[in-house]
Design a protein around this motif. Structure first.
Motif, PDB file in Angstrom:
ATOM      1  N   ARG A 112      39.161  38.193  39.642  1.00  0.00           N
ATOM      2  CA  ARG A 112      38.207  38.320  38.536  1.00  0.00           C
ATOM      3  C   ARG A 112      38.358  37.212  37.505  1.00  0.00           C
ATOM      4  NH1 ARG A 112      36.337  43.747  35.199  1.00  0.00           N
ATOM      5  NH2 ARG A 112      34.667  42.705  34.065  1.00  0.00           N
ATOM      6  N   GLU A 113      39.588  36.873  37.148  1.00  0.00           N
ATOM      7  CA  GLU A 113      39.798  35.816  36.158  1.00  0.00           C
ATOM      8  C   GLU A 113      40.300  34.532  36.808  1.00  0.00           C
ATOM      9  OE1 GLU A 113      42.097  37.209  32.836  1.00  0.00           O
ATOM     10  OE2 GLU A 113      40.418  38.350  32.038  1.00  0.00           O
ATOM     11  N   GLY A 114      40.043  34.399  38.106  1.00  0.00           N
ATOM     12  CA  GLY A 114      40.397  33.163  38.788  1.00  0.00           C
ATOM     13  C   GLY A 114      41.881  33.067  39.104  1.00  0.00           C
ATOM     14  N   GLY A 115      42.306  31.880  39.460  1.00  0.00           N
ATOM     15  CA  GLY A 115      43.690  31.634  39.813  1.00  0.00           C
ATOM     16  C   GLY A 115      43.847  31.453  41.308  1.00  0.00           C
ATOM     17  N   ALA A 116      44.639  30.464  41.692  1.00  0.00           N
ATOM     18  CA  ALA A 116      44.885  30.169  43.099  1.00  0.00           C
ATOM     19  C   ALA A 116      46.320  30.535  43.443  1.00  0.00           C
ATOM     20  CB  ALA A 116      44.624  28.688  43.384  1.00  0.00           C
ATOM     21  N   TRP A 117      46.490  31.188  44.590  1.00  0.00           N
ATOM     22  CA  TRP A 117      47.831  31.565  45.017  1.00  0.00           C
ATOM     23  C   TRP A 117      48.556  30.357  45.606  1.00  0.00           C
ATOM     24  CZ3 TRP A 117      50.723  31.492  49.469  1.00  0.00           C
ATOM     25  CH2 TRP A 117      51.899  32.259  49.458  1.00  0.00           C
ATOM     26  N   ARG A 118      49.855  30.301  45.382  1.00  0.00           N
ATOM     27  CA  ARG A 118      50.719  29.303  46.008  1.00  0.00           C
ATOM     28  C   ARG A 118      52.091  29.941  46.185  1.00  0.00           C
ATOM     29  NH1 ARG A 118      50.619  27.788  40.576  1.00  0.00           N
ATOM     30  NH2 ARG A 118      52.706  27.624  39.617  1.00  0.00           N
ATOM     31  N   PRO A 119      52.896  29.425  47.082  1.00  0.00           N
ATOM     32  CA  PRO A 119      54.237  29.991  47.259  1.00  0.00           C
ATOM     33  C   PRO A 119      54.998  30.039  45.941  1.00  0.00           C
ATOM     34  CG  PRO A 119      53.737  28.482  49.049  1.00  0.00           C
ATOM     35  CD  PRO A 119      52.620  28.336  48.045  1.00  0.00           C
ATOM     36  N   GLY A 120      55.665  31.157  45.697  1.00  0.00           N
ATOM     37  CA  GLY A 120      56.388  31.355  44.444  1.00  0.00           C
ATOM     38  C   GLY A 120      55.660  32.259  43.481  1.00  0.00           C
ATOM     39  N   LEU A 121      54.348  32.456  43.716  1.00  0.00           N
ATOM     40  CA  LEU A 121      53.579  33.378  42.895  1.00  0.00           C
ATOM     41  C   LEU A 121      53.524  34.747  43.567  1.00  0.00           C
ATOM     42  CD1 LEU A 121      50.522  31.217  41.740  1.00  0.00           C
ATOM     43  CD2 LEU A 121      52.743  31.534  40.609  1.00  0.00           C
ATOM     44  N   ILE A 122      53.185  35.749  42.787  1.00  0.00           N
ATOM     45  CA  ILE A 122      52.914  37.080  43.301  1.00  0.00           C
ATOM     46  C   ILE A 122      51.531  37.497  42.803  1.00  0.00           C
ATOM     47  CG2 ILE A 122      55.353  37.771  43.338  1.00  0.00           C
ATOM     48  CD1 ILE A 122      54.668  39.410  40.734  1.00  0.00           C
ATOM     49  N   ILE A 123      51.035  38.602  43.324  1.00  0.00           N
ATOM     50  CA  ILE A 123      49.814  39.180  42.762  1.00  0.00           C
ATOM     51  C   ILE A 123      50.262  40.221  41.751  1.00  0.00           C
ATOM     52  CG2 ILE A 123      47.657  40.369  43.208  1.00  0.00           C
ATOM     53  CD1 ILE A 123      47.882  37.550  44.447  1.00  0.00           C
ATOM     54  N   GLY A 124      50.083  39.918  40.472  1.00  0.00           N
ATOM     55  CA  GLY A 124      50.464  40.839  39.413  1.00  0.00           C
ATOM     56  C   GLY A 124      49.332  41.791  39.075  1.00  0.00           C
ATOM     57  N   HIS A 125      49.673  42.928  38.477  1.00  0.00           N
ATOM     58  CA  HIS A 125      48.642  43.844  37.990  1.00  0.00           C
ATOM     59  C   HIS A 125      47.900  43.218  36.822  1.00  0.00           C
ATOM     60  CE1 HIS A 125      46.852  47.202  35.778  1.00  0.00           C
ATOM     61  NE2 HIS A 125      46.953  47.930  36.860  1.00  0.00           N
ATOM     62  N   ASN A 126      48.644  42.615  35.904  1.00  0.00           N
ATOM     63  CA  ASN A 126      48.103  41.867  34.765  1.00  0.00           C
ATOM     64  C   ASN A 126      47.475  42.712  33.666  1.00  0.00           C
ATOM     65  OD1 ASN A 126      48.849  39.266  35.708  1.00  0.00           O
ATOM     66  ND2 ASN A 126      47.095  39.256  37.089  1.00  0.00           N
ATOM     67  N   ASP A 127      47.504  44.033  33.793  1.00  0.00           N
ATOM     68  CA  ASP A 127      46.980  44.891  32.724  1.00  0.00           C
ATOM     69  C   ASP A 127      47.691  46.243  32.753  1.00  0.00           C
ATOM     70  OD1 ASP A 127      45.439  45.418  30.514  1.00  0.00           O
ATOM     71  OD2 ASP A 127      43.623  45.928  31.630  1.00  0.00           O
ATOM     72  N   ALA A 128      49.002  46.215  33.001  1.00  0.00           N
ATOM     73  CA  ALA A 128      49.789  47.450  33.099  1.00  0.00           C
ATOM     74  C   ALA A 128      50.147  47.943  31.705  1.00  0.00           C
ATOM     75  CB  ALA A 128      51.049  47.224  33.932  1.00  0.00           C
ATOM     76  N   ALA A 129      49.137  48.431  31.008  1.00  0.00           N
ATOM     77  CA  ALA A 129      49.253  48.899  29.628  1.00  0.00           C
ATOM     78  C   ALA A 129      49.152  50.423  29.584  1.00  0.00           C
ATOM     79  CB  ALA A 129      48.151  48.269  28.781  1.00  0.00           C
ATOM     80  N   PRO A 130      49.495  51.049  28.449  1.00  0.00           N
ATOM     81  CA  PRO A 130      49.429  52.515  28.372  1.00  0.00           C
ATOM     82  C   PRO A 130      48.078  53.109  28.739  1.00  0.00           C
ATOM     83  CG  PRO A 130      50.719  51.677  26.547  1.00  0.00           C
ATOM     84  CD  PRO A 130      50.147  50.469  27.254  1.00  0.00           C
ATOM     85  N   TYR A 131      46.981  52.426  28.417  1.00  0.00           N
ATOM     86  CA  TYR A 131      45.659  52.976  28.699  1.00  0.00           C
ATOM     87  C   TYR A 131      45.314  52.957  30.191  1.00  0.00           C
ATOM     88  CZ  TYR A 131      44.929  47.959  27.831  1.00  0.00           C
ATOM     89  OH  TYR A 131      45.055  46.600  27.808  1.00  0.00           O
ATOM     90  N   ASN A 132      46.155  52.328  31.013  1.00  0.00           N
ATOM     91  CA  ASN A 132      45.915  52.295  32.452  1.00  0.00           C
ATOM     92  C   ASN A 132      46.975  53.054  33.242  1.00  0.00           C
ATOM     93  OD1 ASN A 132      43.511  50.833  32.535  1.00  0.00           O
ATOM     94  ND2 ASN A 132      44.570  48.871  32.436  1.00  0.00           N
ATOM     95  N   ALA A 133      47.759  53.894  32.564  1.00  0.00           N
ATOM     96  CA  ALA A 133      48.852  54.617  33.210  1.00  0.00           C
ATOM     97  C   ALA A 133      48.538  56.102  33.341  1.00  0.00           C
ATOM     98  CB  ALA A 133      50.146  54.435  32.409  1.00  0.00           C
ATOM     99  N   ALA A 134      49.053  56.708  34.408  1.00  0.00           N
ATOM    100  CA  ALA A 134      48.933  58.153  34.619  1.00  0.00           C
ATOM    101  C   ALA A 134      50.330  58.755  34.641  1.00  0.00           C
ATOM    102  CB  ALA A 134      48.212  58.450  35.930  1.00  0.00           C
ATOM    103  N   TRP A 135      50.491  59.897  33.944  1.00  0.00           N
ATOM    104  CA  TRP A 135      51.794  60.555  33.825  1.00  0.00           C
ATOM    105  C   TRP A 135      51.657  62.023  34.224  1.00  0.00           C
ATOM    106  CZ3 TRP A 135      56.037  57.738  32.017  1.00  0.00           C
ATOM    107  CH2 TRP A 135      55.732  56.471  31.487  1.00  0.00           C
ATOM    108  N   SER A 136      52.629  62.524  34.963  1.00  0.00           N
ATOM    109  CA  SER A 136      52.630  63.917  35.377  1.00  0.00           C
ATOM    110  C   SER A 136      54.028  64.493  35.191  1.00  0.00           C
ATOM    111  CB  SER A 136      52.213  64.038  36.852  1.00  0.00           C
ATOM    112  OG  SER A 136      52.217  65.393  37.268  1.00  0.00           O
ATOM    113  N   GLY A 137      54.131  65.506  34.319  1.00  0.00           N
ATOM    114  CA  GLY A 137      55.420  66.127  34.076  1.00  0.00           C
ATOM    115  C   GLY A 137      56.460  65.179  33.531  1.00  0.00           C
ATOM    116  N   GLY A 138      56.021  64.244  32.698  1.00  0.00           N
ATOM    117  CA  GLY A 138      56.948  63.270  32.132  1.00  0.00           C
ATOM    118  C   GLY A 138      57.316  62.134  33.063  1.00  0.00           C
TER     119      GLY A 138
END
Length: 272
Positions: A112-138
Motif C-alpha cells: 500500500r505504501e510502496g517499498g521494495a523487498w531485498r535480503p535483510g528486510l522483513i514484512i512488518g505489520h507497520n501499524d501494530a498499535a492499540p487500536y489494531n489489537a484484540a485481547w481476550s481474558g487479559g
C-alpha cells in the motif's frame, strides 16, 4: 448479506463481521498481504487473522480475531498502558519477526505504501498499535488490519510499535488516551526492548523512532497529495502535525522532556 454487522472504527469504509469472518474492501496490495498471512499460518503463527480469499462482492475475507478492542472512546482502558500489555506486545512482535523472516514476497508484490523487498528486510505489520489489537481474558489474541504490511527492517517495525505502546507519541495525544506517567517512559521503553531482545541504547533507539515517525508524517502528506481520501482525512485531522510534534518532543530522549500541551482528542492512524 443479511447477517453482516458493521465493526467500529476505520478511515476507509471499515469492515463487517459475518459469523467468524471479517469482510473488508480489498486494495491492489491485498493479494500481497494475503501471501504474508498464508505464510504466517503455515509457520504456526497464531497472532494474525487467516486469509480466506475474497467474497462475491470482491471484498477480502479474513478470520475473526476474538477478543475486545479499545474502540473509539477516550481515554483507553488502563490495562492498555500496563507493563503486562507491553511485554505481551513485545513478545508478539518478536515472534512475528521470527515467523516472517523466511518469507520472500513475489517479484511483482504490491504494498500500500510502496517499498521494495531485498535480503535483510522483513514484512512488518507497520501499524501494530492499540487500536489494531484484540485481547481476550487479559491475553493478546493478535493484531488485525494488515493493510500497511510492507518490507522494512525489523527495527523500523519495532520503532513504530514502541511509539504506539510505550507510548512515545506527543504528550497531548497520549494524555487524551489516558497515559500521563511521562517519567516512566524510559523504563517502559527499556522493558519493551529487553522483552523483544533489542539491546542497544535508549538514545540510539529514540533516534530510530524519530526517523520512523518523520517518515510516517511525510508519507501521509505524499499519499494525500496524490488524492487518497483516507490520507486527506488524516491531514484534516492533524495526524501529520501531531507526529511532527512527537518528533520534536523526542529530541534528546531519554533526557528531560519539554512541557506538554493540554490534552485534547488525539489524532491516530486507526483503520479497521
Amino acid at each position: 448479506m443479511s447477517d453482516e454487522r458493521r465493526m467500529a472504527g476505520g478511515n476507509t469504509g471499515g469492515a463487517v463481521r459475518v459469523g467468524d469472518t471479517v469482510r473488508r474492501a480489498a486494495g491492489r496490495w491485498t493479494p500481497s498481504v494475503h501471501a504474508v498471512l498464508r505464510h504466517l499460518e503455515a509457520a504456526g503463527f497464531d497472532g494474525a487473522p487467516r486469509a480466506l480469499g475474497f467474497d462475491e462482492q470482491g471484498r477480502e475475507v479474513l478470520s475473526f480475531l476474538p477478543g475486545d478492542v479499545v474502540g473509539d472512546a477516550r481515554p483507553w482502558p488502563a490495562w492498555v498502558h500496563s507493563d503486562d500489555a507491553l511485554r505481551q506486545v513485545a513478545r508478539w512482535l518478536r515472534d512475528l519477526h521470527t515467523a516472517v523472516a523466511g518469507f520472500t514476497p513475489a517479484p511483482d508484490a504490491v504494498w500500500r505504501e510502496g517499498g521494495a523487498w531485498r535480503p535483510g528486510l522483513i514484512i512488518g505489520h507497520n501499524d501494530a498499535a492499540p487500536y489494531n489489537a484484540a485481547w481476550s481474558g487479559g491475553r493478546l489474541t493478535g493484531f488485525f488490519d494488515w493493510d500497511f504490511a510492507a518490507p522494512v527492517t525489523p527495527e523500523w517495525d519495532l520503532a513504530f510499535t514502541a511509539f504506539a505502546w510505550v507510548p512515545l507519541h506527543a504528550r497531548h495525544v497520549v494524555a487524551a488516551e489516558g497515559f500521563t506517567a511521562f517519567d516512566q517512559r524510559p523504563r517502559r521503553l527499556r522493558l519493551f526492548l529487553d522483552t523483544y531482545g533489542w539491546s542497544g541504547s535508549l538514545a540510539a533507539f529514540a533516534e530510530i523512532v524519530r526517523r520512523r515517525v518523520s517518515a510516517s508524517a511525510e508519507g501521509i502528506r505524499r499519499v494525500a497529495a496524490a488524492g487518497d481520501p483516507a490520507y486527506q482525512r488524516m491531514i484534516e485531522h492533524g495526524v501529520d502535525t501531531a507526529l511532527e510534534t512527537a518528533v520534536r518532543e523526542l529530541a534528546g530522549f531519554p533526557g528531560p522532556e519539554p512541557a506538554g500541551d493540554e490534552p485534547h482528542p488525539s489524532h491516530r492512524r486507526d483503520r479497521t
